[in-house]
Design an enzyme around this catalytic site. Structure first.
Site, PDB file in Angstrom:
ATOM      1  N   PRO A   2       0.780  -1.223   0.000  1.00  0.00           N
ATOM      2  CA  PRO A   2       0.000   0.000   0.000  1.00  0.00           C
ATOM      3  C   PRO A   2       0.819   1.284   0.000  1.00  0.00           C
ATOM      4  CG  PRO A   2      -0.006  -1.087   2.164  1.00  0.00           C
ATOM      5  CD  PRO A   2       1.129  -1.599   1.370  1.00  0.00           C
ATOM      6  N   GLU A   3       0.810   1.960  -1.110  1.00  0.00           N
ATOM      7  CA  GLU A   3       1.270   3.335  -1.154  1.00  0.00           C
ATOM      8  C   GLU A   3       0.015   4.187  -1.308  1.00  0.00           C
ATOM      9  OE1 GLU A   3       4.699   4.045  -3.706  1.00  0.00           O
ATOM     10  OE2 GLU A   3       5.069   1.909  -3.805  1.00  0.00           O
ATOM     11  N   HIS A  91      -3.643 -15.167   9.824  1.00  0.00           N
ATOM     12  CA  HIS A  91      -3.223 -13.762   9.836  1.00  0.00           C
ATOM     13  C   HIS A  91      -4.376 -12.766   9.853  1.00  0.00           C
ATOM     14  CE1 HIS A  91       0.693 -15.450   9.340  1.00  0.00           C
ATOM     15  NE2 HIS A  91       0.456 -15.854   8.111  1.00  0.00           N
ATOM     16  N   ARG A 109       2.597  -9.875   7.559  1.00  0.00           N
ATOM     17  CA  ARG A 109       3.877  -9.520   8.187  1.00  0.00           C
ATOM     18  C   ARG A 109       3.736  -8.686   9.455  1.00  0.00           C
ATOM     19  NH1 ARG A 109       7.824  -7.719   3.350  1.00  0.00           N
ATOM     20  NH2 ARG A 109       9.360  -7.699   5.026  1.00  0.00           N
ATOM     21  N   LYS A 150      15.769  18.627   1.000  1.00  0.00           N
ATOM     22  CA  LYS A 150      17.041  18.515   1.686  1.00  0.00           C
ATOM     23  C   LYS A 150      18.147  18.530   0.644  1.00  0.00           C
ATOM     24  CE  LYS A 150      14.746  16.414   5.430  1.00  0.00           C
ATOM     25  NZ  LYS A 150      13.533  16.140   4.648  1.00  0.00           N
TER      26      LYS A 150
END
Length: 272
Positions: A2-3, A91, A109, A150
């Site tokens: 998931p982005e 899970h 996970r 940055k």
DNA sequence: AGGGCTACCTGTACGC
DNA sequence: TGCGTACAGGTAGCCC
């Protein structure tokens, strides 16, 4: 999984199915996620109506009628599915019971989490207080980029930094930089004004397209019981090591390099 | 202070 | 078939 685009698809899915629905019961099958699921969330959320589901970066925020919230992050393998009866899988971690169905959170996970916040606390939580602007917002513009990029790091790492801009992950950073024709190793301070403008444009373009295709399926991006994620077919460089570049010719092969421990894919010939 | 590396956890793919 | 290793979309906390 998931982005930003995938989380956006999940948000729409949850809104269309559970907005205005009342939670009758919550069952915690396994509290051990990235953070332990607090057992007392049950008493705060029981009998509450979900009034809206929001996305911020890769986070989901469930808002309830009493203004309490759940902050949810899917980690790498978190997903939701709807079931009709108690028919659990390995899970599965948490189940919301509604009148006509059950919503299950599954996460192989266990890098995801579900945290409870009282009204007004969630936006000031450690997860959201420093998060950067949404890529589609007006705030994410040329001036912002100039002021906040940055100078020391490379452009891939900058885009990956959730405090610079929210929601980009490993797949879309490679895809955005390919679209913008920028080498991922490029130092931020060496980008010229046009390149910065192009990166911003490509960010919005790639994410927008990915959302319209329903996100990217890599392994187990499942919403409800349907497989979605047709953007996988639209990927130009991610996971394409040693295949010919689709833009500059089939002669130049896509390269895989490692930046900050993560794979980056790009074309050395047409990304400068 | 800020960037890089590693841990967290499970599954899968691949080489031998 | 089995075993060891590398790698996978995430963040966060440590170290320098």
């Amino acid at each position: 999984m998931p982005e930003l685009p995938e989380v956006e698809v999940v948000k729409k899915f949850l809104n269309s199915n559970f907005n205005g629905k009342r939670i009758q019961k919550i069952k915690i099958l396994n509290k051990k996620l990235r953070y332990k699921i607090e057992t007392n969330i049950t008493k705060h959320l029981i009998n509450q109506i979900i009034t809206k589901i929001f996305r911020r970066g890769k986070y989901l925020i469930l808002l309830f009628e009493n203004k309490n919230t759940l902050l949810i992050h899917l980690g790498m393998t978190g997903y939701f599915r709807i079931i009709k009866e108690e028919n659990y899988k390995k899970h599965d971690h948490l189940v919301f019971y509604f009148e006509s169905n059950l919503l299950v959170y599954n996460d192989i996970r266990k890098f995801g989490f579900i945290k409870f916040y009282k009204p007004d606390e969630v936006l000031n939580s450690q997860h959201l207080v420093k998060i950067g602007p949404e890529p589609f917002s007006k705030e994410y513009d040329f001036k912002y980029f100039k002021l906040n990029s940055k100078k020391t790091t490379n452009i891939k790492n900058l885009l990956m930094d959730q405090n610079f801009v929210a929601g980009l992950g490993n797949i879309y950073c490679s895809e955005i930089l390919f679209d913008a024709k920028i080498n991922p190793k490029r130092r931020c301070k060496k980008l010229n004004n046009n390149q910065i403008k192009q990166i911003i444009k490509s960010t919005k373009k790639i994410l927008d397209k990915a959302i319209s295709f329903g996100g990217t399926t890599i392994k187990n991006f499942v919403v409800s019981n349907e497989k979605i994620g047709y953007f996988k077919n639209e990927l130009k460089v991610y996971g394409k090591e040693d295949t010919g570049c689709v833009r500059c010719s089939k002669i130049n092969k896509i390269k895989r390099i490692v930046q900050s421990g993560r794979s980056t894919f790009f074309c050395e010939n047409c990304q400068k």
